[in-house]
Design a protein around this motif. Structure first.
Motif, PDB file in Angstrom:
ATOM      1  N   LEU A 258       0.841  -1.195   0.000  1.00  0.00           N
ATOM      2  CA  LEU A 258       0.000   0.000   0.000  1.00  0.00           C
ATOM      3  C   LEU A 258       0.878   1.248   0.000  1.00  0.00           C
ATOM      4  N   GLU A 259       1.948   1.240   0.788  1.00  0.00           N
ATOM      5  CA  GLU A 259       2.839   2.396   0.858  1.00  0.00           C
ATOM      6  C   GLU A 259       3.463   2.697  -0.499  1.00  0.00           C
ATOM      7  N   ARG A 260       3.843   1.653  -1.244  1.00  0.00           N
ATOM      8  CA  ARG A 260       4.438   1.873  -2.574  1.00  0.00           C
ATOM      9  C   ARG A 260       3.418   2.483  -3.532  1.00  0.00           C
ATOM     10  N   ALA A 261       2.195   1.986  -3.513  1.00  0.00           N
ATOM     11  CA  ALA A 261       1.150   2.534  -4.379  1.00  0.00           C
ATOM     12  C   ALA A 261       0.882   4.001  -4.046  1.00  0.00           C
ATOM     13  N   LEU A 262       0.855   4.334  -2.770  1.00  0.00           N
ATOM     14  CA  LEU A 262       0.627   5.722  -2.362  1.00  0.00           C
ATOM     15  C   LEU A 262       1.812   6.610  -2.707  1.00  0.00           C
ATOM     16  N   GLU A 263       3.024   6.081  -2.550  1.00  0.00           N
ATOM     17  CA  GLU A 263       4.225   6.851  -2.892  1.00  0.00           C
ATOM     18  C   GLU A 263       4.216   7.229  -4.378  1.00  0.00           C
ATOM     19  N   ILE A 264       3.910   6.289  -5.243  1.00  0.00           N
ATOM     20  CA  ILE A 264       3.871   6.560  -6.681  1.00  0.00           C
ATOM     21  C   ILE A 264       2.730   7.517  -7.002  1.00  0.00           C
ATOM     22  N   PHE A 265       1.593   7.357  -6.346  1.00  0.00           N
ATOM     23  CA  PHE A 265       0.452   8.250  -6.557  1.00  0.00           C
ATOM     24  C   PHE A 265       0.817   9.694  -6.219  1.00  0.00           C
ATOM     25  N   VAL A 266       1.431   9.906  -5.068  1.00  0.00           N
ATOM     26  CA  VAL A 266       1.814  11.259  -4.655  1.00  0.00           C
ATOM     27  C   VAL A 266       2.867  11.833  -5.604  1.00  0.00           C
ATOM     28  N   TRP A 267       3.821  10.993  -6.015  1.00  0.00           N
ATOM     29  CA  TRP A 267       4.821  11.436  -7.001  1.00  0.00           C
ATOM     30  C   TRP A 267       4.145  11.864  -8.293  1.00  0.00           C
ATOM     31  N   LEU A 268       3.219  11.047  -8.777  1.00  0.00           N
ATOM     32  CA  LEU A 268       2.529  11.335 -10.032  1.00  0.00           C
ATOM     33  C   LEU A 268       1.732  12.637  -9.923  1.00  0.00           C
ATOM     34  N   LEU A 269       1.010  12.815  -8.839  1.00  0.00           N
ATOM     35  CA  LEU A 269       0.273  14.056  -8.640  1.00  0.00           C
ATOM     36  C   LEU A 269       1.208  15.256  -8.701  1.00  0.00           C
ATOM     37  N   THR A 270       2.299  15.163  -7.938  1.00  0.00           N
ATOM     38  CA  THR A 270       3.230  16.283  -7.810  1.00  0.00           C
ATOM     39  C   THR A 270       3.932  16.607  -9.119  1.00  0.00           C
ATOM     40  N   GLU A 271       4.387  15.583  -9.808  1.00  0.00           N
ATOM     41  CA  GLU A 271       5.159  15.796 -11.032  1.00  0.00           C
ATOM     42  C   GLU A 271       4.313  16.073 -12.262  1.00  0.00           C
ATOM     43  N   LYS A 272       3.188  15.415 -12.397  1.00  0.00           N
ATOM     44  CA  LYS A 272       2.424  15.468 -13.652  1.00  0.00           C
ATOM     45  C   LYS A 272       1.150  16.308 -13.576  1.00  0.00           C
ATOM     46  N   TYR A 273       0.547  16.436 -12.417  1.00  0.00           N
ATOM     47  CA  TYR A 273      -0.751  17.099 -12.328  1.00  0.00           C
ATOM     48  C   TYR A 273      -0.714  18.461 -11.644  1.00  0.00           C
ATOM     49  N   VAL A 274       0.076  18.609 -10.608  1.00  0.00           N
ATOM     50  CA  VAL A 274       0.165  19.899  -9.922  1.00  0.00           C
ATOM     51  C   VAL A 274       0.601  21.016 -10.872  1.00  0.00           C
ATOM     52  N   PRO A 275       1.631  20.823 -11.722  1.00  0.00           N
ATOM     53  CA  PRO A 275       2.039  21.923 -12.605  1.00  0.00           C
ATOM     54  C   PRO A 275       0.911  22.449 -13.494  1.00  0.00           C
ATOM     55  N   ALA A 276       0.058  21.586 -13.985  1.00  0.00           N
ATOM     56  CA  ALA A 276      -1.055  22.035 -14.837  1.00  0.00           C
ATOM     57  C   ALA A 276      -2.085  22.822 -14.028  1.00  0.00           C
TER      58      ALA A 276
ATOM     59  N   ILE B 145      -6.094   4.416   5.305  1.00  0.00           N
ATOM     60  CA  ILE B 145      -4.785   4.677   4.693  1.00  0.00           C
ATOM     61  C   ILE B 145      -4.063   5.871   5.309  1.00  0.00           C
ATOM     62  N   ARG B 146      -4.588   6.424   6.379  1.00  0.00           N
ATOM     63  CA  ARG B 146      -3.993   7.630   6.952  1.00  0.00           C
ATOM     64  C   ARG B 146      -2.563   7.419   7.436  1.00  0.00           C
ATOM     65  N   LYS B 147      -2.279   6.320   8.120  1.00  0.00           N
ATOM     66  CA  LYS B 147      -0.918   6.084   8.611  1.00  0.00           C
ATOM     67  C   LYS B 147       0.049   5.859   7.454  1.00  0.00           C
ATOM     68  N   ALA B 148      -0.403   5.120   6.440  1.00  0.00           N
ATOM     69  CA  ALA B 148       0.455   4.875   5.276  1.00  0.00           C
ATOM     70  C   ALA B 148       0.763   6.176   4.545  1.00  0.00           C
ATOM     71  N   LEU B 149      -0.222   7.071   4.451  1.00  0.00           N
ATOM     72  CA  LEU B 149       0.023   8.371   3.804  1.00  0.00           C
ATOM     73  C   LEU B 149       0.968   9.230   4.642  1.00  0.00           C
ATOM     74  N   ASP B 150       0.844   9.145   5.957  1.00  0.00           N
ATOM     75  CA  ASP B 150       1.763   9.895   6.822  1.00  0.00           C
ATOM     76  C   ASP B 150       3.220   9.479   6.596  1.00  0.00           C
ATOM     77  N   VAL B 151       3.430   8.199   6.306  1.00  0.00           N
ATOM     78  CA  VAL B 151       4.785   7.708   6.018  1.00  0.00           C
ATOM     79  C   VAL B 151       5.280   8.261   4.681  1.00  0.00           C
ATOM     80  N   VAL B 152       4.380   8.267   3.702  1.00  0.00           N
ATOM     81  CA  VAL B 152       4.742   8.707   2.340  1.00  0.00           C
ATOM     82  C   VAL B 152       4.930  10.212   2.271  1.00  0.00           C
ATOM     83  N   ILE B 153       4.043  10.954   2.914  1.00  0.00           N
ATOM     84  CA  ILE B 153       4.105  12.414   2.882  1.00  0.00           C
ATOM     85  C   ILE B 153       4.699  12.881   4.200  1.00  0.00           C
ATOM     86  N   ALA B 154       5.997  13.034   4.220  1.00  0.00           N
ATOM     87  CA  ALA B 154       6.668  13.443   5.452  1.00  0.00           C
ATOM     88  C   ALA B 154       7.099  14.895   5.378  1.00  0.00           C
TER      89      ALA B 154
END
Length: 195
Positions: free
Chosen positions: A66-84, A186-195
């Motif tokens: 779950l942590e890996r899926a969330l890590e990639i999701f946050v990366w994708l949001l930040t790199e590909k979607y936030v700029p637009a 998923i709150r604890k897993a997101l806390d690990v990913v988004i530090a």
């Protein structure tokens, strides 16, 4: 763990745990590769090879954490979607709720740069923008999500409760098993990913 931010990104455009939770509320998580409704190999929170992250064959019959899926999701949001989203709202300052709603809309439609509701809102036509966001209602199953995005952007009403729908994959079709959904906190897993 994931703190990707360009110097040109405004302070309001930060993928926080609350923002990520709101988007995941409208999506789902599948921890191994599956074929979506268009027969595209997908994984995690709607990630495909087109994102730049290799989904197939990497996760074929190999579930990730779950942590890996969330890590990639946050990366994708930040790199590909936030700029637009930042480009679409250039010159404006968004609240966290407005940013989350706009990011959710863009993650779902890919159309933040051409959406009339954004242009209307920036021009101060708030009532018009509130109506126009609901023009993005196809397929009809998306109306609930669009309503939640509208309510978040224009009224600050959050819908996420910290739970995510997690599906397994049926084989040999490699379709998500929609009959068997697990609701996972998923709150604890997101806390690990988004530090």
């Amino acid at each position: 763990m994931t703190d990707i931010k360009s110097a040109s990104t405004p302070a309001w455009a930060k993928v926080t745990a609350r923002v990520a939770l709101e988007l995941i509320e409208h999506e789902a998580i599948v921890l191994e590769a599956y074929k979506d409704s268009a027969d595209v190999w997908t994984w995690g929170v709607g990630v495909t090879n087109a994102s730049g992250h290799q989904v197939h064959p990497r996760y074929l019959d190999k579930p990730a954490t779950l942590e890996r899926a969330l890590e990639i999701f946050v990366w994708l949001l930040t790199e590909k979607y936030v700029p637009a989203v930042v480009a679409a709202f250039k010159g404006a300052t968004l609240t966290e709720a407005q940013f989350a709603a706009a990011l959710s809309f863009h993650y779902n439609t890919g159309a933040i740069g051409r959406a009339e509701w954004v242009k209307s809102w920036k021009a101060g036509k708030v009532a018009t923008a509130r109506t126009e966001i609901m023009n993005w209602r196809n397929p009809p199953e998306i109306i609930g999500r669009r309503t939640a995005e509208r309510d978040l952007f224009f009224s600050g009403k959050w819908s996420a409760k910290g739970l995510a729908k997690v599906y397994s994959v049926r084989k040999p079709s490699y379709q998500p098993d929609f009959r068997n959904v697990r609701m996972v906190d998923i709150r604890k897993a997101l806390d690990v990913v988004i530090a």
